[in-house]
Design a protein around this motif. Sequence first.
Motif, PDB file in Angstrom:
ATOM      1  N   UNK A  10     -18.514   5.317  24.728  1.00 17.67           N
ATOM      2  CA  UNK A  10     -19.713   5.962  25.271  1.00 17.67           C
ATOM      3  C   UNK A  10     -20.550   6.597  24.162  1.00 17.67           C
ATOM      4  N   UNK A  11     -19.896   7.187  23.159  1.00 17.40           N
ATOM      5  CA  UNK A  11     -20.611   7.817  22.048  1.00 17.40           C
ATOM      6  C   UNK A  11     -21.345   6.771  21.217  1.00 17.40           C
ATOM      7  N   UNK A  12     -20.698   5.637  20.982  1.00 18.04           N
ATOM      8  CA  UNK A  12     -21.357   4.574  20.222  1.00 18.04           C
ATOM      9  C   UNK A  12     -22.570   4.056  20.982  1.00 18.04           C
ATOM     10  N   UNK A  13     -22.411   3.825  22.288  1.00 16.97           N
ATOM     11  CA  UNK A  13     -23.513   3.300  23.096  1.00 16.97           C
ATOM     12  C   UNK A  13     -24.687   4.276  23.150  1.00 16.97           C
ATOM     13  N   UNK A  14     -24.394   5.567  23.202  1.00 15.52           N
ATOM     14  CA  UNK A  14     -25.468   6.564  23.253  1.00 15.52           C
ATOM     15  C   UNK A  14     -26.236   6.636  21.933  1.00 15.52           C
ATOM     16  N   UNK A  15     -25.627   6.138  20.878  1.00 15.21           N
ATOM     17  CA  UNK A  15     -26.295   6.120  19.570  1.00 15.21           C
ATOM     18  C   UNK A  15     -26.823   4.737  19.212  1.00 15.21           C
TER      19      UNK A  15
ATOM     20  N   UNK B 168     -12.770  12.516  15.521  1.00 13.27           N
ATOM     21  CA  UNK B 168     -13.432  12.872  14.260  1.00 13.27           C
ATOM     22  C   UNK B 168     -13.782  14.355  14.252  1.00 13.27           C
ATOM     23  N   UNK B 169     -14.194  14.866  15.405  1.00 12.78           N
ATOM     24  CA  UNK B 169     -14.525  16.286  15.515  1.00 12.78           C
ATOM     25  C   UNK B 169     -13.309  17.153  15.219  1.00 12.78           C
TER      26      UNK B 169
ATOM     27  N   UNK C 250     -16.711  11.720   4.035  1.00  8.64           N
ATOM     28  CA  UNK C 250     -18.098  11.825   3.581  1.00  8.64           C
ATOM     29  C   UNK C 250     -18.903  12.742   4.480  1.00  8.64           C
ATOM     30  N   UNK C 251     -18.609  12.749   5.767  1.00 14.82           N
ATOM     31  CA  UNK C 251     -19.301  13.662   6.685  1.00 14.82           C
ATOM     32  C   UNK C 251     -18.982  15.114   6.331  1.00 14.82           C
ATOM     33  N   UNK C 252     -17.717  15.390   6.041  1.00 13.48           N
ATOM     34  CA  UNK C 252     -17.310  16.739   5.647  1.00 13.48           C
ATOM     35  C   UNK C 252     -18.023  17.158   4.368  1.00 13.48           C
TER      36      UNK C 252
ATOM     37  N   UNK D  58     -23.492   7.830  11.328  1.00  7.91           N
ATOM     38  CA  UNK D  58     -22.425   8.703  11.801  1.00  7.91           C
ATOM     39  C   UNK D  58     -22.508   8.842  13.315  1.00  7.91           C
ATOM     40  N   UNK D  59     -21.366   8.641  13.980  1.00  8.22           N
ATOM     41  CA  UNK D  59     -21.250   8.850  15.418  1.00  8.22           C
ATOM     42  C   UNK D  59     -20.112   9.837  15.636  1.00  8.22           C
ATOM     43  N   UNK D  60     -20.429  10.979  16.216  1.00  7.63           N
ATOM     44  CA  UNK D  60     -19.407  12.002  16.434  1.00  7.63           C
ATOM     45  C   UNK D  60     -18.621  11.685  17.702  1.00  7.63           C
TER      46      UNK D  60
END
Length: 293
Positions: free
Chosen positions: A222-227, A38-39, A75-77, A32-34
């Motif tokens: 950026x979120x994907x790269x940070x994860x 999605x938020x 699924x995250x919810x 999961x990448x927030x």
Amino acid sequence: MNDTIPHLTAGAAALLAEPKAGRIRAMRSRRWVLYPRAKQALYRLDGLLEHPRGTRMPSIAVYGDSGMGKTMIMKRFRDQHPPSFDKSTGALTTPVLAMEMVSRPGERRFYGELLTVLGAPQSPRADITQMEQAALRIMDAIGVQVLVIDEVHNILAGTYREQRIVLNTLRFLSNRLQISLGCFGVNDAREAIGGDVQLARRFEQFTLSRWAANEEFETLVASILRNTPLHRPSVLTPKSLRRILQITDGITANIFHMINNLAIEAVEDGSERITDSAIDTWAPDFDVEAIYA
């Protein structure tokens, strides 16, 4: 923020201690990448849980092309609101119940799938009324507040009569149990839900549109790269971001797939970062099954 490895989240930074094979396995796994869109969807779904119980409960329909991340959000919810068991009373509470719309809709098949998700034994001799009453009894007992249904566009696979019956069933469940519905599907799902005007009026529509060249897309990358557990930061130019969009057609699953594959190549060749030249020469391969649909 991680003080020692600022370009990564704490979880991704912890993976740097793994051997190459372990990091590659992590990159290939479902994770999961927030990101902002999605938020927003999760915030609206959470609002259904917070709404006071009553008649004509509000619901939400999340639409988007295949691969835009609908199932991951659902699924995250569900995972954020897991079942809980009270040892003192022996009561099980399940605030969010998730199921998938059957491939060929029909009242018996729908209740059969619902009872399966509820873990209820089913008699092959049970009629629809018995199945309905069993589902109502169990859902009420475990305190279901939101029923989330993936692949809701499958309703369209049935005849007009079958579609009407399933939509009536959804409205009946919402009314009788005073629960909200969270429906996920491709854009055709609008037509499916629109087949019942009374039901459709209760739905807020949330569309996961394809990504465009804007700040929101930059935040996603950026979120994907940070994860992504690479030892060196990946600094991409606007040209590279535009190429990612061009290759992936703005589909979330394809974007994850491309960046993951570039990251794996960076681990294997020892560069430990995604470069503009790697993006420029990367050959797309989207024939594989999307794992972030």
